[in-house]
Design a protein around this motif. Structure first.
Motif, PDB file in Angstrom:
ATOM      1  N   ALA A 109      -6.776   2.995  -8.652  1.00 54.06           N
ATOM      2  CA  ALA A 109      -5.707   3.934  -9.568  1.00 54.06           C
ATOM      3  C   ALA A 109      -5.507   2.608 -10.455  1.00 54.06           C
ATOM      4  CB  ALA A 109      -4.846   3.877  -9.131  1.00 54.06           C
ATOM      5  N   VAL A 110      -6.175   1.396  -9.784  1.00 52.00           N
ATOM      6  CA  VAL A 110      -5.504  -0.004 -10.619  1.00 52.00           C
ATOM      7  C   VAL A 110      -5.298  -0.317 -11.927  1.00 52.00           C
ATOM      8  CG1 VAL A 110      -6.497  -2.568 -11.041  1.00 52.00           C
ATOM      9  CG2 VAL A 110      -5.104  -1.583  -8.689  1.00 52.00           C
ATOM     10  N   PRO A 111      -7.560   0.478 -12.626  1.00 57.25           N
ATOM     11  CA  PRO A 111      -7.317   0.187 -14.385  1.00 57.25           C
ATOM     12  C   PRO A 111      -6.327   1.062 -14.736  1.00 57.25           C
ATOM     13  CG  PRO A 111      -9.288   0.725 -13.087  1.00 57.25           C
ATOM     14  CD  PRO A 111      -8.909   0.637 -11.523  1.00 57.25           C
ATOM     15  N   LEU A 112      -6.039   1.946 -14.350  1.00 54.50           N
ATOM     16  CA  LEU A 112      -5.389   3.646 -15.041  1.00 54.50           C
ATOM     17  C   LEU A 112      -3.725   2.731 -15.601  1.00 54.50           C
ATOM     18  CD1 LEU A 112      -6.021   6.950 -13.549  1.00 54.50           C
ATOM     19  CD2 LEU A 112      -7.096   5.467 -15.495  1.00 54.50           C
ATOM     20  N   GLU A 113      -3.986   2.375 -14.295  1.00 56.32           N
ATOM     21  CA  GLU A 113      -1.983   1.362 -14.666  1.00 56.32           C
ATOM     22  C   GLU A 113      -2.288  -0.093 -15.063  1.00 56.32           C
ATOM     23  OE1 GLU A 113      -1.482   0.210 -10.330  1.00 56.32           O
ATOM     24  OE2 GLU A 113      -0.720   1.948  -9.359  1.00 56.32           O
ATOM     25  N   ILE A 114      -3.130  -0.562 -15.185  1.00 57.16           N
ATOM     26  CA  ILE A 114      -3.213  -1.286 -16.404  1.00 57.16           C
ATOM     27  C   ILE A 114      -3.441  -0.778 -17.733  1.00 57.16           C
ATOM     28  CG2 ILE A 114      -4.953  -3.464 -17.569  1.00 57.16           C
ATOM     29  CD1 ILE A 114      -5.525  -3.431 -15.205  1.00 57.16           C
ATOM     30  N   ALA A 115      -3.524   0.291 -17.640  1.00 57.09           N
ATOM     31  CA  ALA A 115      -3.382   0.527 -19.102  1.00 57.09           C
ATOM     32  C   ALA A 115      -2.142   1.670 -19.563  1.00 57.09           C
ATOM     33  CB  ALA A 115      -4.964   2.229 -19.838  1.00 57.09           C
ATOM     34  N   GLY A 116      -1.393   1.425 -18.537  1.00 56.57           N
ATOM     35  CA  GLY A 116      -0.311   2.331 -19.116  1.00 56.57           C
ATOM     36  C   GLY A 116      -0.162   3.424 -18.220  1.00 56.57           C
ATOM     37  N   ILE A 117      -0.839   4.135 -17.459  1.00 52.92           N
ATOM     38  CA  ILE A 117      -0.230   5.553 -17.244  1.00 52.92           C
ATOM     39  C   ILE A 117       0.088   5.415 -16.449  1.00 52.92           C
ATOM     40  CG2 ILE A 117      -1.677   7.377 -15.676  1.00 52.92           C
ATOM     41  CD1 ILE A 117      -2.575   6.515 -18.264  1.00 52.92           C
ATOM     42  N   PRO A 118       0.935   6.493 -15.691  1.00 53.44           N
ATOM     43  CA  PRO A 118       2.294   6.171 -14.640  1.00 53.44           C
ATOM     44  C   PRO A 118       1.552   6.466 -13.430  1.00 53.44           C
ATOM     45  CG  PRO A 118       3.069   7.549 -17.130  1.00 53.44           C
ATOM     46  CD  PRO A 118       1.729   7.464 -17.298  1.00 53.44           C
ATOM     47  N   ALA A 119       2.181   5.826 -12.689  1.00 51.48           N
ATOM     48  CA  ALA A 119       1.495   5.376 -11.008  1.00 51.48           C
ATOM     49  C   ALA A 119       1.875   6.815 -10.709  1.00 51.48           C
ATOM     50  CB  ALA A 119       2.937   4.661 -10.293  1.00 51.48           C
ATOM     51  N   ALA A 120       2.675   7.969 -11.072  1.00 47.90           N
ATOM     52  CA  ALA A 120       2.588   8.450 -10.078  1.00 47.90           C
ATOM     53  C   ALA A 120       0.649   9.577 -10.484  1.00 47.90           C
ATOM     54  CB  ALA A 120       2.603  10.086 -10.212  1.00 47.90           C
ATOM     55  N   GLU A 121       1.176   9.234 -11.568  1.00 42.59           N
ATOM     56  CA  GLU A 121      -1.157  10.077 -12.540  1.00 42.59           C
ATOM     57  C   GLU A 121      -1.575   8.893 -11.413  1.00 42.59           C
ATOM     58  OE1 GLU A 121      -2.785  11.218 -16.520  1.00 42.59           O
ATOM     59  OE2 GLU A 121      -0.421  10.685 -16.550  1.00 42.59           O
ATOM     60  N   ALA A 122      -1.012   8.091 -11.982  1.00 38.37           N
ATOM     61  CA  ALA A 122      -2.785   6.960 -12.061  1.00 38.37           C
ATOM     62  C   ALA A 122      -2.758   7.602 -10.356  1.00 38.37           C
ATOM     63  CB  ALA A 122      -2.022   5.703 -11.999  1.00 38.37           C
ATOM     64  N   ALA A 123      -1.996   7.561  -9.113  1.00 41.34           N
ATOM     65  CA  ALA A 123      -2.554   7.858  -8.150  1.00 41.34           C
ATOM     66  C   ALA A 123      -3.314   9.546  -7.891  1.00 41.34           C
ATOM     67  CB  ALA A 123      -1.865   7.983  -7.080  1.00 41.34           C
ATOM     68  N   GLU A 124      -2.797  10.270  -8.765  1.00 42.66           N
ATOM     69  CA  GLU A 124      -3.431  11.869  -8.663  1.00 42.66           C
ATOM     70  C   GLU A 124      -4.912  11.626  -8.970  1.00 42.66           C
ATOM     71  OE1 GLU A 124      -2.766  16.463 -10.297  1.00 42.66           O
ATOM     72  OE2 GLU A 124      -1.281  14.873 -10.520  1.00 42.66           O
ATOM     73  N   ARG A 125      -4.958  10.743 -10.304  1.00 36.43           N
ATOM     74  CA  ARG A 125      -6.188  11.309 -10.507  1.00 36.43           C
ATOM     75  C   ARG A 125      -7.209   9.850  -9.728  1.00 36.43           C
ATOM     76  NH1 ARG A 125      -5.769   9.224 -16.726  1.00 36.43           N
ATOM     77  NH2 ARG A 125      -7.682   8.708 -17.066  1.00 36.43           N
ATOM     78  N   ALA A 126      -6.873   8.343  -8.976  1.00 37.71           N
ATOM     79  CA  ALA A 126      -7.353   8.368  -8.099  1.00 37.71           C
ATOM     80  C   ALA A 126      -7.745   9.097  -7.221  1.00 37.71           C
ATOM     81  CB  ALA A 126      -6.831   6.970  -8.235  1.00 37.71           C
ATOM     82  N   GLN A 127      -6.929   9.406  -6.547  1.00 37.11           N
ATOM     83  CA  GLN A 127      -7.175  10.511  -5.484  1.00 37.11           C
ATOM     84  C   GLN A 127      -8.408  12.082  -5.729  1.00 37.11           C
ATOM     85  OE1 GLN A 127      -5.968  10.604  -2.833  1.00 37.11           O
ATOM     86  NE2 GLN A 127      -7.700  11.913  -2.225  1.00 37.11           N
ATOM     87  N   ALA A 128      -8.472  11.904  -6.506  1.00 36.24           N
ATOM     88  CA  ALA A 128      -9.391  13.142  -7.534  1.00 36.24           C
ATOM     89  C   ALA A 128     -10.947  12.205  -7.753  1.00 36.24           C
ATOM     90  CB  ALA A 128      -9.607  13.786  -8.494  1.00 36.24           C
TER      91      ALA A 128
END
Length: 274
Positions: A109-128
Motif C-alpha cells: 500500500a505504500v506507493p498509494l499512500e505516498i500518492a495521497g490515496i486514503p488509507a482505507a482505499e489503499a489497503a483495499e487495493r493492496a489486498q487485491a
C-alpha cells in the motif's frame, strides 16, 4: 518490432538515442561504461538485456529510470525527452526493497499512500494485488516471515499497484533458486500480458531472458560496451517459462545467442584478470 539499428517508427515506450555514459576518474582518463548506443523499445514489448559482468546492463537501466544522466545522447520516453527522474516507470531491484517494520499489506500500500490515496482505499487495493500474486492470506506477515519467493511477490505487487507504463527490472529473481525463478517468471508474464506495458529486464541468465522476452539485446564486454546483438524471440505466447524451454526453437535461439555471448564473457574475464 523496431531493431536496435533502425530509426524509431511511430510511438515508442523508450528510445535510447546515441546514449553514452562515462565517469570521471581522478588523475586518469574518464572511464567509458557505455559507448554511444541506440535502442528502441516498443509499447507492450518485453526485452531482456544480457551481457558479461560489468558491461553496463544495470547502468543502462538506471539511465532509463532517470537515475543517471547520459554523458552524451538522450533518452526519449513516449517520444518526449526524459528531463530527470522517470516517474512513469516502476523499478524492481535484485534486493528486496520492503520495509521490515511493515506487513506485506502495508508494504504494497505504500506507493498509494505516498500518492495521497486514503488509507482505507489503499489497503483495499493492496489486498487485491496480494490476491493477484497469490498471497491473499499473507497480508499480515512481516518480510522476515516470508520466503524469498513470497517477498519477491510482495515486491512485484508493490511496483505494479502504481500501474506504471514502463517496468524496469534489474535481475529481480537473481537470489532465488531455479524452480522458484521459473515460477516467478511465469507469474510475471501472466501479470504483464495484455497490460500494454513495456518491460526492460536485466539478467545474467540467458535461458531466463529467452523464456520471458520478445527480444534479447546483447551487450559486448566493457569498458565502452556496445550493442552487438538484437535477437527476435519468435516463441509462442502465452508462455510457461518451464515448458517453453522444451521446444526445439528455444534451443536454437539459445545456441545462436550463446555462440556470440560466450566470446564476450571470455573477454570480460580476461579484462578483470589483467
Amino acid at each position: 518490432m523496431p531493431s536496435a539499428t533502425e530509426a524509431p517508427q511511430g510511438p515508442l515506450a523508450v528510445h535510447f538515442d546515441g546514449v553514452r555514459l562515462a565517469f570521471p576518474v581522478k588523475n586518469k582518463p574518464e572511464y567509458e561504461v557505455l559507448a554511444p548506443l541506440t535502442l528502441s523499445v516498443a509499447p507492450q514489448q518485453f526485452i531482456s538485456i544480457v551481457g558479461p559482468t560489468g558491461c553496463g546492463k544495470s547502468t543502462l537501466l538506471n539511465v532509463a529510470a532517470g537515475l543517471l544522466k547520459p554523458t552524451g545522447g538522450r533518452v526519449l520516453i513516449d517520444g518526449a525527452p526524459l528531463p530527470g527522474l522517470n516517474r512513469g516507470a516502476g523499478y524492481l531491484f535484485q534486493q528486496d526493497a520492503l520495509m521490515p517494520w511493515k506487513t506485506a499489506l502495508q508494504n504494497v500500500a505504500v506507493p498509494l499512500e505516498i500518492a495521497g490515496i486514503p488509507a482505507a482505499e489503499a489497503a483495499e487495493r493492496a489486498q487485491a494485488w496480494l490476491g493477484k500474486v497469490g498471497l491473499a492470506r499473507f497480508g499480515d506477515r512481516y518480510p522476515h516471515q516470508l520466503s524469498g519467493g513470497q517477498r519477491k511477490r510482495v515486491g512485484m505487487a508493490q511496483v505494479l499497484i502504481r500501474d506504471p507504463q514502463l517496468l524496469l527490472m534489474d535481475e529481480p529473481f537473481g537470489p532465488l533458486d531455479a524452480q522458484t525463478r521459473q515460477i516467478m517468471g511465469t507469474l510475471l508474464l501472466d501479470l504483464w500480458a495484455g497490460t500494454g506495458k513495456a518491460v526492460i529486464f536485466v539478467t545474467h541468465d540467458l535461458e531466463e531472458a529467452i523464456a520471458l522476452s520478445d527480444r534479447v539485446i546483447l551487450l559486448s564486454a566493457g569498458p565502452s560496451a556496445r550493442l552487438i546483438g538484437d535477437y527476435d524471440i519468435d516463441l509462442p505466447r502465452p508462455r510457461n517459462t518451464a515448458d517453453i524451454r522444451l521446444l526445439p526453437r528455444f534451443h536454437e535461439l539459445h545456441h545462436a545467442i550463446w555462440s556470440q555471448l560466450r566470446g564476450e564473457v571470455a573477454k570480460a574475464y580476461a579484462e578483470q584478470a589483467a
